[in-house]
Design an enzyme around this catalytic site. Structure first.
Site, short mmCIF file in Angstrom:
data_model
loop_
_atom_site.label_atom_id
_atom_site.label_comp_id
_atom_site.label_asym_id
_atom_site.label_seq_id
_atom_site.Cartn_x
_atom_site.Cartn_y
_atom_site.Cartn_z
N ASP A 89 -27.17 97.53 -44.88
CA ASP A 89 -27.02 96.72 -43.66
C ASP A 89 -27.44 95.28 -43.86
O ASP A 89 -27.38 94.48 -42.91
CB ASP A 89 -27.83 97.35 -42.52
N SER B 277 -33.07 107.70 -32.96
CA SER B 277 -33.28 109.11 -33.27
C SER B 277 -33.79 109.89 -32.07
O SER B 277 -33.24 110.94 -31.70
CB SER B 277 -34.25 109.25 -34.45
#
Length: 696
Positions: A130, A435
């Site tokens: 990323d 998450s």
């Protein structure tokens, strides 16, 4: 009907529930005492003390849901179908910044994933870069070359520690000696592999010495590269999604969603493993262990994910910062597993692709309706969803170049705009803590999860070993949980009608932990100042009501102590956990709430706080000695120092007054509280003095 796992309810369940009832009754007596006193003689001191105790009681009640039905599980991978009949598996590894996540360390994780004990033709490894850093792309090419020799070596000798760094380090010495006794050829091959591993490390380090190769590129097109598609090792793909300064960056959640789409075009495994770049695969059989739940005819229908505990290789014996998160990965996750399943941690989880794509386990059909609004405008990706339902797909007739072009298209910034990615589809980034929110929303949609705590850790990572890094991570978690609690997806409003009440209580607890700060500040200031002035806030030691407070204290501490000892801890662990719980609750509560409020009202630009995986030698030595390191954490320390000063001044000032006035009977409760806090605070006080002397 064959089953591949067993479930065991933990012993002592009846006693645990009896204790919950006993403690609840004692709490009611305490509230009766407080409220009746306020009605007779109202005062701000007693009102604030009552509010604090109501908060403690509320959070205690939510927390008992974790203790209602804790279970442990065991698996039987030997009963699984043969390797040729196992489903495909995709592994996702995410990295961003080589400065904080050393490239060699990331490649160790990638190599351990490539070397998993799973059929190579059923396994694919995807690395999300990323940051778009040249050193990461160079590193995965080097790692793939090394893996082509490392994987056959591991399979030949049945090696368990398949992360090369761990295997060649002192941690792998026992396994190396055992293998040497079994096979004399092993030593020569090991030395050859070690030399090649050192060359790989050296090449990556040399390439990364140029600052340009380590720099994050904030304005870049998507880049997808197939690193390996030869049969001797699994498919390896490098993914760097498009990033533009004027387009919102959705951080790890967005990176995972990109991997979900890109992998759907290549391997399209029905199951995926998400692992942090610093958390290598320590047990190559973890995939087959997870399949014991996904393929079990009794549980396979609605299992969204299998969570493994996050464990660490660099913990000290004392672990003063509780970096192992013992309470979370034993009491909490096992307790949730006995209800409807644990929450989703950021790493070490095997997920069903269906759970991330389809709205519920009972609604997998009809996805073609309004598909482009849900999944984007890639007809090739939408077509790939047929394979998840067991239908034949035409993807095999398309050339690699066409698939690569389509993969770059689904990795573009514009692809997710005006779609449900990150909301109803894929990993959630409605809130940055993707998450926890993803796991919670999956449960809200009717999916279940399961938790496996095997004897051999399946994943090992690098834990924060200084105060600053630990608190940065904590503040990020606290702020995102706070935001979840006040969002439209709050478990108090959204979850209450979608999840069984006890299971929902566990998520209510997570989103309410910032409330601890109110109760702890009250208990950290009011009894202290009143002790100095000679004003009692607890009953006299000779009064029957004092017994209620004593029972509640002994009851809660006994419950904590039993859990620690049951989990293999010691009295020292029990004592240290009390200290760090108070510290984390204060720091996380104050700074997490402030950060969440600023984000909520747009006063703080959303950003991803990346944990530093580089461990300084001096800080690690202090951590191993059990000494606090507060360097660079002056801001986080300020409320702790303030409360510590108040406690010390009031403690000694109150003692002076107490010995002169001799009203021990009515001040005993406060004397005990201040003495208890002073004893807990000593290592923190020692760390502050050390930091001050170093500055001078």
């Amino acid at each position: 009907m064959a089953t591949f796992h067993t479930e065991t309810v933990q012993s002592g369940l009846a006693l645990s529930r009896l204790h919950i009832l006993f403690h609840s009754v004692a709490l009611l007596f305490l509230y009766y005492y407080r409220i009746s006193h306020i009605l007779l003689e109202p005062s701000f001191v007693w009102i604030f003390m009552t509010i604090a105790e109501l908060i403690f009681g509320e959070l205690w009640l939510f927390k008992q849901a974790f203790r209602w039905r804790p279970v442990s599980r065991a698996v039987m991978p030997e009963k699984l179908p043969s390797d040729g009949k196992l489903p495909a598996l995709d592994i996702f590894v995410c990295t961003v910044d080589p400065e904080k996540e050393p490239t060699v360390q990331v490649m160790d994780t990638v190599i351990s994933a490539i070397a998993m004990d799973y059929p190579s033709n059923k396994l694919a490894v995807y690395l999300s870069d990323d940051g778009g850093c040249p050193v990461t792309l160079y590193g995965i090419r080097e790692a793939s070359r090394f893996a082509k020799e490392w994987v056959p070596f591991c399979r030949k000798y049945g090696i368990n520690s398949r992360c090369p760094k761990a295997f060649f380090s002192p941690m792998g010495e026992d396994e190396r000696e055992l293998l040497l006794l079994r096979n004399h050829e092993f030593l020569a091959e090991q030395e050859q592999l070690k030399a090649k591993y050192n060359i790989m490390q050296k090449n990556i380090d040399e390439f990364g010495r140029d600052p340009k190769n380590r720099s994050i590129v904030f304005d870049r097109p998507a880049r997808i590269e197939i690193i390996n598609e030869q049969s001797e090792i699994p498919l390896v793909v490098y993914v760097s999604r498009e990033r533009r300064p004027n387009v919102p960056h959705t951080y790890k959640g967005g990176a995972l969603n990109t991997l979900l789409r890109v992998s759907g075009l290549f391997s399209n495994g029905p199951y995926v493993l998400v692992v942090d770049c610093d958390m290598y695969c320590n047990d190559p059989s973890s995939a087959k262990q997870a399949m014991c739940f996904f393929l079990d005819p009794e549980t396979s229908k609605d299992i969204a994910f299998v969570q493994f505990p996050q464990m660490f290789h660099n913990l000290s014996m004392k672990d003063i910062y509780d970096s192992q998160h013992r309470h979370a990965f034993t009491t909490m996750w096992q307790g949730m597993d006995g209800l409807r399943g644990p929450g989703l941690s950021g790493s070490g989880n095997y997920l069903s692709r269906s759970a991330l794509i389809f709205p519920s386990p009972y609604e997998k059909d009809g996805y073609e309706h309004n598909a482009q609004n849900k999944f984007g405008n890639s007809t090739m990706y939408i077509e790939s969803l047929k394979a998840i339902q067991g239908q034949q797909t035409y993807k095999t007739s398309i050339s690699r170049n066409v698939i690569l072009q389509e993969a770059e298209a689904v990795a573009s910034c514009s692809y997710e705009i005006d779609t449900n990615w990150g909301n109803e589809v894929g990993f959630s980034y409605v809130i940055l803590l993707e998450s926890t929110v993803t796991g919670y929303l999956l449960h809200c949609r009717g999916w279940r999860s399961t938790y496996l705590y095997p004897k051999r850790p399946c994943f090992l990572g690098c834990a924060p070993t200084d105060f600053m890094e630990g608190m940065l991570q904590l503040v990020k978690w606290s702020s995102e949980l706070f935001l979840l609690g006040i969002s439209k997806y709050s478990p108090f409003t959204y979850g209450i009608s979608r999840i069984p009440i006890l299971h929902n209580f566990t998520f209510c607890y997570f989103t309410s932990t910032c409330q601890y700060i109110v109760a702890l500040i009250v208990y950290g200031i009011i009894p202290q100042v009143c002790f100095l002035k000679g004003t009692p806030v607890f009953p006299k030691v000779t009064e029957p009501w004092f017994v209620v407070f004593a029972i509640l204290y002994v009851s809660s501490q006994s419950q904590h102590l039993i859990e620690v000892l049951y989990g293999g801890g010691s009295l020292g662990t029990w004592w240290d956990e009390q200290r760090i719980w108070i510290v984390k609750s204060i720091v996380g509560g104050i700074f997490g709430s402030i950060l969440a409020i600023k984000k909520r009202f747009g006063l703080n630009k959303a950003k991803f706080i990346l944990s530093n995986k580089v461990v300084a030698k001096e800080k690690f030595e202090k951590y191993e000695q059990g000494k606090f390191e507060f360097e660079g954490a002056a801001l986080f320390m300020s409320p702790l120092v303030g409360l510590l000063i108040v406690n010390i001044l009031c403690f000694f000032g109150g003692l002076w007054r107490l010995f002169n006035v001799k009203d021990f009977e009515k001040m005993s409760g406060q004397l005990f509280l201040l003495g208890y806090l002073a004893a807990l605070s000593y290592p923190i006080f020692e760390g502050i003095i050390t930091m001050k002397s170093k500055v001078q």
